[in-house]
Design a protein around this motif. Structure first.
Motif, PDB file in Angstrom:
ATOM      1  N   ARG A  97      -8.537  -1.078   6.108  1.00 41.71           N
ATOM      2  CA  ARG A  97      -7.252  -1.654   5.683  1.00 41.71           C
ATOM      3  C   ARG A  97      -7.352  -3.150   5.394  1.00 41.71           C
ATOM      4  NH1 ARG A  97      -3.369   1.685   9.787  1.00 41.71           N
ATOM      5  NH2 ARG A  97      -3.110   3.507   8.448  1.00 41.71           N
ATOM      6  N   ARG A  98      -8.242  -3.832   6.080  1.00 43.99           N
ATOM      7  CA  ARG A  98      -8.396  -5.277   5.905  1.00 43.99           C
ATOM      8  C   ARG A  98      -9.303  -5.627   4.722  1.00 43.99           C
ATOM      9  NH1 ARG A  98      -9.815  -5.967  10.731  1.00 43.99           N
ATOM     10  NH2 ARG A  98     -12.054  -6.091  10.428  1.00 43.99           N
ATOM     11  N   ASN A  99     -10.303  -4.814   4.436  1.00 40.96           N
ATOM     12  CA  ASN A  99     -11.340  -5.169   3.473  1.00 40.96           C
ATOM     13  C   ASN A  99     -11.337  -4.362   2.180  1.00 40.96           C
ATOM     14  OD1 ASN A  99     -13.102  -7.226   4.946  1.00 40.96           O
ATOM     15  ND2 ASN A  99     -12.821  -5.607   6.450  1.00 40.96           N
ATOM     16  N   CYS A 100     -10.540  -3.336   2.105  1.00 42.84           N
ATOM     17  CA  CYS A 100     -10.509  -2.479   0.928  1.00 42.84           C
ATOM     18  C   CYS A 100      -9.106  -2.516   0.321  1.00 42.84           C
ATOM     19  CB  CYS A 100     -10.890  -1.051   1.297  1.00 42.84           C
ATOM     20  SG  CYS A 100     -12.511  -0.914   2.089  1.00 42.84           S
ATOM     21  N   ALA A 101      -9.031  -2.261  -0.972  1.00 44.08           N
ATOM     22  CA  ALA A 101      -7.752  -2.290  -1.685  1.00 44.08           C
ATOM     23  C   ALA A 101      -7.119  -0.900  -1.687  1.00 44.08           C
ATOM     24  CB  ALA A 101      -7.961  -2.760  -3.111  1.00 44.08           C
ATOM     25  N   GLN A 102      -5.861  -0.845  -1.303  1.00 45.56           N
ATOM     26  CA  GLN A 102      -5.162   0.441  -1.339  1.00 45.56           C
ATOM     27  C   GLN A 102      -4.930   0.846  -2.786  1.00 45.56           C
ATOM     28  OE1 GLN A 102      -1.418   0.533   0.743  1.00 45.56           O
ATOM     29  NE2 GLN A 102      -1.490   2.739   0.948  1.00 45.56           N
ATOM     30  N   VAL A 103      -5.192   2.102  -3.082  1.00 44.13           N
ATOM     31  CA  VAL A 103      -5.020   2.659  -4.428  1.00 44.13           C
ATOM     32  C   VAL A 103      -3.777   3.535  -4.401  1.00 44.13           C
ATOM     33  CG1 VAL A 103      -6.033   4.175  -6.172  1.00 44.13           C
ATOM     34  CG2 VAL A 103      -7.504   2.648  -4.832  1.00 44.13           C
ATOM     35  N   ARG A 104      -2.913   3.336  -5.352  1.00 45.44           N
ATOM     36  CA  ARG A 104      -1.695   4.151  -5.441  1.00 45.44           C
ATOM     37  C   ARG A 104      -1.868   5.149  -6.582  1.00 45.44           C
ATOM     38  NH1 ARG A 104       1.888   3.608  -1.159  1.00 45.44           N
ATOM     39  NH2 ARG A 104       1.828   1.465  -0.487  1.00 45.44           N
ATOM     40  N   LEU A 105      -1.867   6.406  -6.242  1.00 46.31           N
ATOM     41  CA  LEU A 105      -1.870   7.492  -7.208  1.00 46.31           C
ATOM     42  C   LEU A 105      -0.610   8.306  -6.964  1.00 46.31           C
ATOM     43  CD1 LEU A 105      -5.572   8.715  -6.806  1.00 46.31           C
ATOM     44  CD2 LEU A 105      -4.678   7.185  -8.548  1.00 46.31           C
ATOM     45  N   VAL A 108      -0.185  10.062  -3.626  1.00 47.07           N
ATOM     46  CA  VAL A 108      -1.285   9.699  -2.748  1.00 47.07           C
ATOM     47  C   VAL A 108      -1.124   8.242  -2.328  1.00 47.07           C
ATOM     48  CG1 VAL A 108      -3.797   9.403  -2.582  1.00 47.07           C
ATOM     49  CG2 VAL A 108      -2.850  11.291  -3.930  1.00 47.07           C
ATOM     50  N   SER A 109      -1.124   7.986  -1.017  1.00 51.05           N
ATOM     51  CA  SER A 109      -0.998   6.610  -0.551  1.00 51.05           C
ATOM     52  C   SER A 109      -2.063   6.257   0.476  1.00 51.05           C
ATOM     53  CB  SER A 109       0.392   6.381   0.057  1.00 51.05           C
ATOM     54  OG  SER A 109       0.563   7.223   1.179  1.00 51.05           O
ATOM     55  N   ASP A 110      -3.013   7.157   0.677  1.00 55.21           N
ATOM     56  CA  ASP A 110      -4.005   6.939   1.724  1.00 55.21           C
ATOM     57  C   ASP A 110      -5.423   6.747   1.178  1.00 55.21           C
ATOM     58  OD1 ASP A 110      -4.372   9.521   0.832  1.00 55.21           O
ATOM     59  OD2 ASP A 110      -4.493  10.413   2.806  1.00 55.21           O
ATOM     60  N   LEU A 111      -5.531   6.335  -0.073  1.00 56.40           N
ATOM     61  CA  LEU A 111      -6.828   6.134  -0.714  1.00 56.40           C
ATOM     62  C   LEU A 111      -7.111   4.644  -0.823  1.00 56.40           C
ATOM     63  CD1 LEU A 111      -9.242   7.451  -2.216  1.00 56.40           C
ATOM     64  CD2 LEU A 111      -7.891   7.228  -4.308  1.00 56.40           C
ATOM     65  N   TYR A 112      -8.339   4.269  -0.520  1.00 55.84           N
ATOM     66  CA  TYR A 112      -8.747   2.865  -0.567  1.00 55.84           C
ATOM     67  C   TYR A 112     -10.010   2.721  -1.397  1.00 55.84           C
ATOM     68  CZ  TYR A 112      -5.329   1.729   2.980  1.00 55.84           C
ATOM     69  OH  TYR A 112      -4.156   1.539   3.651  1.00 55.84           O
ATOM     70  N   ARG A 113     -10.075   1.627  -2.147  1.00 56.92           N
ATOM     71  CA  ARG A 113     -11.271   1.281  -2.922  1.00 56.92           C
ATOM     72  C   ARG A 113     -11.948   0.125  -2.222  1.00 56.92           C
ATOM     73  NH1 ARG A 113     -14.440   1.537  -7.132  1.00 56.92           N
ATOM     74  NH2 ARG A 113     -15.023  -0.300  -8.310  1.00 56.92           N
ATOM     75  N   CYS A 114     -13.219   0.311  -1.908  1.00 54.84           N
ATOM     76  CA  CYS A 114     -13.991  -0.685  -1.166  1.00 54.84           C
ATOM     77  C   CYS A 114     -15.111  -1.238  -2.049  1.00 54.84           C
ATOM     78  CB  CYS A 114     -14.609  -0.058   0.078  1.00 54.84           C
ATOM     79  SG  CYS A 114     -13.407   0.715   1.200  1.00 54.84           S
ATOM     80  N   GLY A 115     -15.474  -2.462  -1.808  1.00 55.44           N
ATOM     81  CA  GLY A 115     -16.591  -3.068  -2.528  1.00 55.44           C
ATOM     82  C   GLY A 115     -16.216  -3.493  -3.937  1.00 55.44           C
TER      83      GLY A 115
END
Length: 116
Positions: A97-105, A108-115
């Motif tokens: 939650r601190r280092n990855c961006a939440q992706v909104r589809l 769907v609200s529980d997907l995160y993009r990291c790196g």
């Protein structure tokens, strides 16, 4: 990739992960085996369950998660299924939650993009 067993939201997650995979070795990480199973069936692999069966095991430690993201081996993480005892206190969840961006589809609200 066979996606017939996936819900519309799961297909959206899988499509997003595939489109944004880049050179990542792992297509998607989920926090439980239950969450990973439909994606593993649909893709034949390349999906990991970081929290084991009930999302509370340290199948992938925080240090391993950080390394996978830093080395570009993992970009997409879905947090669904992370409801085991002490789940909210898990350092992996806080790190994502601190280092990855939440992706909104859609739906769907529980997907995160990291790196990168």
């Amino acid at each position: 990739m066979a996606t017939g067993t996936l819900s519309a939201q799961q297909r959206s997650v899988l499509d997003y992960a595939a489109a944004n995979r880049g050179g990542a070795r792992i297509l998607l990480a989920t926090l439980s085996a239950t969450g990973a199973a439909p994606y593993i069936i649909a893709t034949g692999g390349d999906v990991i369950a970081m929290g084991g069966y009930n999302a509370t095991d340290q199948a992938v430690s925080l240090a391993e998660l950080e390394r996978l993201v830093a080395e570009g081996d993992l970009r997409s993480v879905q947090l669904s299924g992370f409801t085991g005892q002490g789940a909210e206190a898990d350092p992996r969840l806080a790190w994502i939650r601190r280092n990855c961006a939440q992706v909104r589809l859609d739906g769907v609200s529980d997907l995160y993009r990291c790196g990168a």
